[in-house]
Design an enzyme around this catalytic site. Structure first.
Site, PDB file in Angstrom:
ATOM      1  N   GLY A 126       0.716  -1.297  -0.020  1.00 11.16           N
ATOM      2  CA  GLY A 126       0.032  -0.216  -0.184  1.00 11.16           C
ATOM      3  C   GLY A 126       0.247   1.077  -0.166  1.00 11.16           C
TER       4      GLY A 126
ATOM      5  CG  ASN B 272      -4.472  -6.909   5.123  1.00 15.79           C
ATOM      6  OD1 ASN B 272      -3.586  -8.211   4.473  1.00 15.79           O
ATOM      7  ND2 ASN B 272      -4.841  -6.605   3.407  1.00 15.79           N
TER       8      ASN B 272
ATOM      9  CB  CYS C 132      -6.013 -14.208  -1.111  1.00 12.26           C
ATOM     10  SG  CYS C 132      -6.181 -13.196  -2.905  1.00 12.26           S
TER      11      CYS C 132
ATOM     12  CE1 TYR D 215       0.779  -7.429 -10.086  1.00 11.95           C
ATOM     13  CE2 TYR D 215      -0.182  -6.617  -7.423  1.00 11.95           C
ATOM     14  CZ  TYR D 215       0.457  -6.489  -9.011  1.00 11.95           C
ATOM     15  OH  TYR D 215       0.705  -4.902  -9.665  1.00 11.95           O
TER      16      TYR D 215
ATOM     17  CB  SER E 171       5.490  -7.395 -14.284  1.00  8.78           C
ATOM     18  OG  SER E 171       3.690  -8.298 -14.246  1.00  8.78           O
TER      19      SER E 171
ATOM     20  CG  ASP F 102       2.133 -10.566 -12.242  1.00 11.98           C
ATOM     21  OD1 ASP F 102       1.525 -10.124 -12.737  1.00 11.98           O
ATOM     22  OD2 ASP F 102       2.485  -9.724 -11.699  1.00 11.98           O
TER      23      ASP F 102
ATOM     24  CB  CYS G 195     -11.607  -9.557  -6.023  1.00 13.29           C
ATOM     25  SG  CYS G 195     -10.756 -10.097  -3.935  1.00 13.29           S
TER      26      CYS G 195
ATOM     27  CB  CYS H  67     -10.032 -17.034  -1.401  1.00  9.87           C
ATOM     28  SG  CYS H  67     -11.693 -16.335  -2.812  1.00  9.87           S
TER      29      CYS H  67
ATOM     30  CB  CYS I 256     -10.331 -12.683  -8.406  1.00  8.96           C
ATOM     31  SG  CYS I 256      -8.794 -13.963  -8.835  1.00  8.96           S
TER      32      CYS I 256
END
Length: 484
Positions: A50, A126, A263, A269, A310, A373, A409, A462, A465
């Site tokens: 973040g 979070n 997740c 990522y 990436s 990715d 998501c 999970c 997505c």
């Protein structure tokens, strides 16, 4: 808000909606003489989670009050040594934020602090609470007054409402039994206790460590590495740990037996490649995904390359498995700022090129396999593929180290509508043509799960997505701005 992930992604500073964004990183340290300074370095290690705002709250043992310093921007932009000296205390928690619920404004920067009966409490969160807007409406009807548009504030209201005679354990259990969705949270109490909480599905990581006898909590183990803390273990889904002068004790959420749903995009990522989550190193898993991708989608080419950063680690795995040489055909400028003055269209054109510059001699006349990715909205990938063609590249194939994102998501990644996801709007052949590619292949869901190396991966991750199977029900009207 223009956003850069300095560690492991290529979210373009000039196309802020192109790359997926996680919401936050949290860090907490119990009763250390330099708690604020160590928390600062912990947040530095978690900056990739973040970049909108950051804050540190400390308990100094003065009149049951908590002292905070928060600001908009990156960690080194917000804190200096004078700030840290001023708030130094016995226990500290910290937070870096990207907003997935609520506006990107200073009022929503965390840790969020409340004062109740002359005592202070601070929370770093979070995740996303998918029923927070419903609970907030109930609380407002009962007279509660909210200061922010964050879902995190709803949890603190529930905690305070149930706090009777300082019984933190009962208040936490009652509050967590009401909220639903994804959360890894750290609460700092007026007495300096640190309480770590993980939702019953375990969507987001939260690890426990020890630094010279002092317990520490962090979103990722890379923060422990920087501050030289010893990793102890991950918190279990639904686990609550209370750290006080008597040591540490663990209690379980009433719904702790719910199916685990970590997740999987943390591995693909979000997390730093030097972190270990749930016993699996992120770097090694990304390499494994790249190897499986090569097995599923071999194509003849001269070189394998990522768009830095990436896809770097998946590209290493792909090259090793395919036998095609790995090259860095694009060089990243690591000194790009968080924003860029773009007064005219001609200046905006520079924005696309300022972050990555091609190595012409590596690219010209070569058939290339690009490893990414993920592809979320496709605009940046399209521009970069066009640039490679203009430099004289031959055939360009793209391989993506995760399945196509086709579903929004609701648990803490900032793509909350299907319309934002290009793979949900176009079939593969159309998308291949749109991006200007000679071929495009995504890693299969089965390949992703098998390459994870986790026993019974279907029961551990999970992947909503990718397949639209959501572990926790949600209100279809839930959006980033639904909290007002």
């Amino acid at each position: 808000m223009n956003t850069i992930h300095p560690s492991c992604t290529t979210c373009d500073a000039f196309t802020p909606s192109e790359r997926p964004k996680d919401e936050c990183g949290v860090f907490g340290l119990y009763k250390h003489p330099e708690a604020a300074k160590i928390t600062y370095f912990g947040l530095y290690a978690l900056q990739h989670r973040g970049q909108e705002s950051a804050g540190i709250s400390v308990n100094r043992g003065i009149n049951d009050k908590i002292f905070s310093h928060k600001g908009m921007g990156l960690v080194p932009e917000i804190f200096n040594i004078e700030d840290l000296d001023r708030i130094e205390g016995g226990s500290a928690i910290g937070h870096v934020r990207y907003s997935t619920t609520g506006d990107s404004v200073l009022a929503n920067a965390q840790p969020f602090v409340v004062n109740h009966r002359h005592r202070s409490y601070a929370l770093a969160h979070n995740g996303n609470l998918v029923n927070a807007h419903i609970i907030r409406e109930e609380l407002e009807e009962q007279g509660s007054i909210f200061q922010t548009t964050m879902d995190s504030e709803v949890f603190l209201h529930l905690f305070i409402k149930n706090l009777i005679k300082g019984d933190y354990e009962s208040a936490i259990l009652k509050a967590t039994s009401r909220v639903e969705g994804a959360y890894s949270m750290i609460l700092l109490t007026c007495k300096g206790e640190i309480i770590g909480m993980k939702d019953p599905n375990g969507f987001r990581p939260l690890a426990l460590g020890k630094l010279n006898g002092h317990y520490v909590l962090a979103s990722e183990t890379c923060a422990f590495d920087l501050v030289q803390a010893e990793f102890i273990r991950e918190l279990d889904p639904g686990e609550i740990v209370i750290i006080d002068e008597d040591g540490i004790r663990s209690i379980k959420h009433p719904k702790a037996a719910i199916k685990k749903s970590l997740c999987i995009f943390e591995y693909i990522y979000f997390a730093r490649p030097d972190s270990t989550i749930d016993g699996k190193n992120v770097y090694e898993m990304r390499k494994a995904h790249g190897k499986r991708l090569a097995q599923e989608s071999h194509v003849d080419a001269d070189i394998v390359m990522p768009f830095p950063d990436s896809g770097n680690y998946a590209a290493i795995g792909y090259a090793a498995e395919s036998g095609i040489p790995f090259e860095m055909g694009m060089i990243r400028n690591h000194y790009v700022g968080r924003s860029f003055i773009q007064p005219t269209q001609s200046m905006r054109d520079f924005a696309v090129r300022v972050k990555l510059n091609p190595v012409r001699e590596v690219i010209k006349g070569k058939d290339i396999i690009i490893i990414e990715d993920s592809i979320i909205r496709g605009t940046t990938a399209k521009t970069r593929v066009k640039a490679l063609k203009e430099l004289g590249a031959g055939k360009i194939h793209m391989r993506v180290s995760c399945p196509p994102h086709k579903f929004p998501c609701y648990y803490g990644i900032d793509f909350s509508s299907k319309g934002e996801l290009i793979a949900a709007q176009m079939p593969l052949d159309e998308l291949t043509e749109y991006l200007g590619l000679d071929s495009l292949h995504y890693l299969s869901i089965e390949g992703m799960l098998e390459a994870s190396g986790v026993d019974e991966p279907e029961a551990n991750f999970c992947k909503a997505c990718f397949d639209g199977t959501y572990p926790v029900p949600f209100d279809p009207n839930f959006t980033k701005q639904c909290m007002g």
